[in-house]
Design an enzyme around this catalytic site. Structure first.
Site, PDB file in Angstrom:
ATOM      1  N   ASP A 158       0.767  -1.239   0.000  1.00 12.08           N
ATOM      2  CA  ASP A 158       0.000   0.000   0.000  1.00 12.08           C
ATOM      3  C   ASP A 158       0.809   1.306   0.000  1.00 12.08           C
ATOM      4  OD1 ASP A 158      -1.703  -2.106   0.473  1.00 12.08           O
ATOM      5  OD2 ASP A 158      -2.885  -1.079   1.986  1.00 12.08           O
ATOM      6  N   GLU A 382       1.356  -9.466  11.483  1.00 15.30           N
ATOM      7  CA  GLU A 382       1.179  -9.039  10.087  1.00 15.30           C
ATOM      8  C   GLU A 382       2.538  -8.839   9.403  1.00 15.30           C
ATOM      9  OE1 GLU A 382      -1.061  -5.420   9.982  1.00 15.30           O
ATOM     10  OE2 GLU A 382      -1.502  -5.552   7.828  1.00 15.30           O
TER      11      GLU A 382
HETATM   12  C1  GLC Z   1      -3.156  -4.119   3.750  1.00 15.27           C
HETATM   13  C2  GLC Z   1      -1.994  -4.711   2.941  1.00 15.27           C
HETATM   14  C3  GLC Z   1      -2.547  -5.583   1.847  1.00 15.27           C
HETATM   15  C4  GLC Z   1      -3.444  -6.653   2.464  1.00 15.27           C
HETATM   16  C5  GLC Z   1      -4.503  -6.058   3.381  1.00 15.27           C
HETATM   17  C6  GLC Z   1      -5.232  -7.103   4.203  1.00 15.27           C
HETATM   18  O1  GLC Z   1      -3.953  -3.307   2.981  1.00 15.27           O
HETATM   19  O2  GLC Z   1      -1.186  -3.715   2.429  1.00 15.27           O
HETATM   20  O3  GLC Z   1      -1.506  -6.188   1.116  1.00 15.27           O
HETATM   21  O4  GLC Z   1      -4.045  -7.399   1.457  1.00 15.27           O
HETATM   22  O5  GLC Z   1      -3.925  -5.164   4.286  1.00 15.27           O
HETATM   23  O6  GLC Z   1      -4.333  -7.873   4.957  1.00 15.27           O
END
Ligand code: GLC
Length: 420
Positions: A158, A382
């Protein structure tokens, strides 16, 4: 089975909403595209049929255009922003209006290899849907050669520094009022800034204003950048999809054509000055000038070279745990801020798949062992600080649990079964 194996399974079961899996409770209360595919891979280690169910649920929300959205809003949840009303795509169930890295064909192939007999009928149903999705990438998003993204969230990475140059061209000052929810779930220092969010929402508002007409967004939208990460993931996925098609007795020449065209476009992503693949702002034709983990996904698509090997070792040796999401020797590096430096088990697993496929089993094993250490020390977070292993972001994460079960816990001889 060890305690960690049991915990990893319990996380997947605990995040299972019946046919789809949440990335984690609270922070991400819906189905996310590539998270879901990784969750499927994890399920495949102990419940093969549940793995296929996950892929079925994801592909059931494919748009008529072939696009598979990045979020599917199965049940309303006030704890997440931007929710279905902000996206306003008119789909049922509601979805976002952008896609996410197409890892599905690659991981479905691995899942199929884990139980060929049970998987044959399941993959035969999914195959034409994957083909339609890949055709969408080719026709709608490869018009400039490499894969173009219309929103940083589409990359799955992101807020990585790759997108700074494109974000700078987005005017976020006229965005409507909104309240973020992410910073109520985790430490705000580890999340993107308010200025970033104003721009992210401005891009969503633009998409909604043109009824998510993708050709129009590519032509005129506020943000358009070439993403090395998705380019390499798609290139690898084209090859895996063609292999699946051949095994099912289909003519795969159309897929081979897409793969050939995408491979021929790779030189457009090579930044000589940087000595690496680089993201490019397609509105201004300028390179981002920053090395990130997206460039190293080249190994996944058999597109590495000696210069990239040198960059990889420099970046990797500058940290202790895993491959960082951004160059530790650059000014924008931040070891705890999301995609601006931390190491992500899920990306490490993809990189290792690439290393293994290109015969670099030593690198694959080093990465596995560093990722194993992070999870053993701190659990299924995460992402992690690559310098001191501090766990960051959300806990009990589905894809980290899946990566444990499929790859990080294994010894090299059993790792990545089925990988090319
Ligand atoms: C964030 C991450 C993305 C992921 C999402 C859910 O947006 O950057 O890669 O898919 O979270 O975990």
């Amino acid at each position: 089975m060890t305690d960690l194996d049991a915990q990893a399974r319990a996380i997947l079961r605990g995040n299972d909403k019946g046919g789809y899996t949440l990335p984690t409770h609270g922070l991400y209360p819906y189905q996310w595209n590539w998270d879901s595919v990784f969750a499927a891979w994890g399920f495949a280690t102990f419940d093969n049929s549940r793995a296929w169910d996950e892929l079925d649920t994801l592909m059931a929300s494919q748009w008529d255009t072939g696009m598979v959205p990045h979020i599917i809003f199965h049940q309303p949840d006030p704890g997440y922003f931007p929710g279905p009303d902000v996206w306003g795509t008119g789909q049922s169930p509601a979805t976002s209006g952008i896609s996410q890295p197409p890892v599905a064909a690659t991981l479905a192939r691995l899942i199929w290899d884990m139980d060929p007999q049970a998987g044959r009928d399941r993959i035969a149903v999914l195959y034409p849907k994957f083909v339609a999705w890949h055709r969408w990438w080719h026709k709608v998003r490869c018009t400039h050669g490499p894969v173009a993204i219309i929103h940083p969230w589409e990359s799955g990475r992101d807020n990585c520094p790759d997108w700074d140059i494109g974000m700078a061209g987005v005017d976020g000052t006229r965005v409507g009022p909104y309240t973020r929810r992410d910073t109520g779930h985790v430490n705000p220092d580890m999340r993107p800034t308010k200025e970033d969010y104003d721009r992210y929402i401005t891009m969503v508002e633009y998409g909604r204003s043109v009824d998510w007409d993708q050709d129009r967004i590519v032509a005129d939208g506020p943000f358009l950048m070439a993403d090395p990460g998705i380019t390499f993931i798609l290139l690898r996925a084209h090859d895996d999809l063609a292999a699946i098609g051949r095994a099912l007795g289909h003519d795969v020449s159309e897929i081979e054509g897409w793969a050939g065209a995408l491979r021929a476009a790779l030189p457009a992503l090579w930044n000589d000055k940087l000595g690496a693949y680089d993201a490019k702002d397609l509105r201004t034709d300028r390179f981002a000038g920053i090395l990130g983990s997206g460039a190293f996904l080249a190994y996944l698509a058999d597109a590495e070279n000696p210069a990239l090997d040198t960059q990889l070792m420099r970046v990797w040796n500058a940290v202790t745990y895993g491959i960082p999401s951004a160059d530790p020797e650059s000014v924008s590096f931040n070891p705890r801020k999301y995609w601006r430096g931390p190491t992500w088990p899920v990306v490490n697993a993809l990189l290792a798949l690439g290393f293994k496929g290109s015969g670099r089993t030593d690198l694959a094993e080093r990465l596995r062992s560093e990722t194993e250490t992070l999870i053993r020390q701190h659990g299924f977070y995460e992402y992690f600080d690559p310098l001191d292993a501090t766990p960051c972001g959300g806990a009990d994460f589905s894809w980290t649990a899946a990566i444990w079960l499929t790859w990080a816990r294994h010894h090299p001889d059993t790792a990545l079964k089925g990988a090319a």
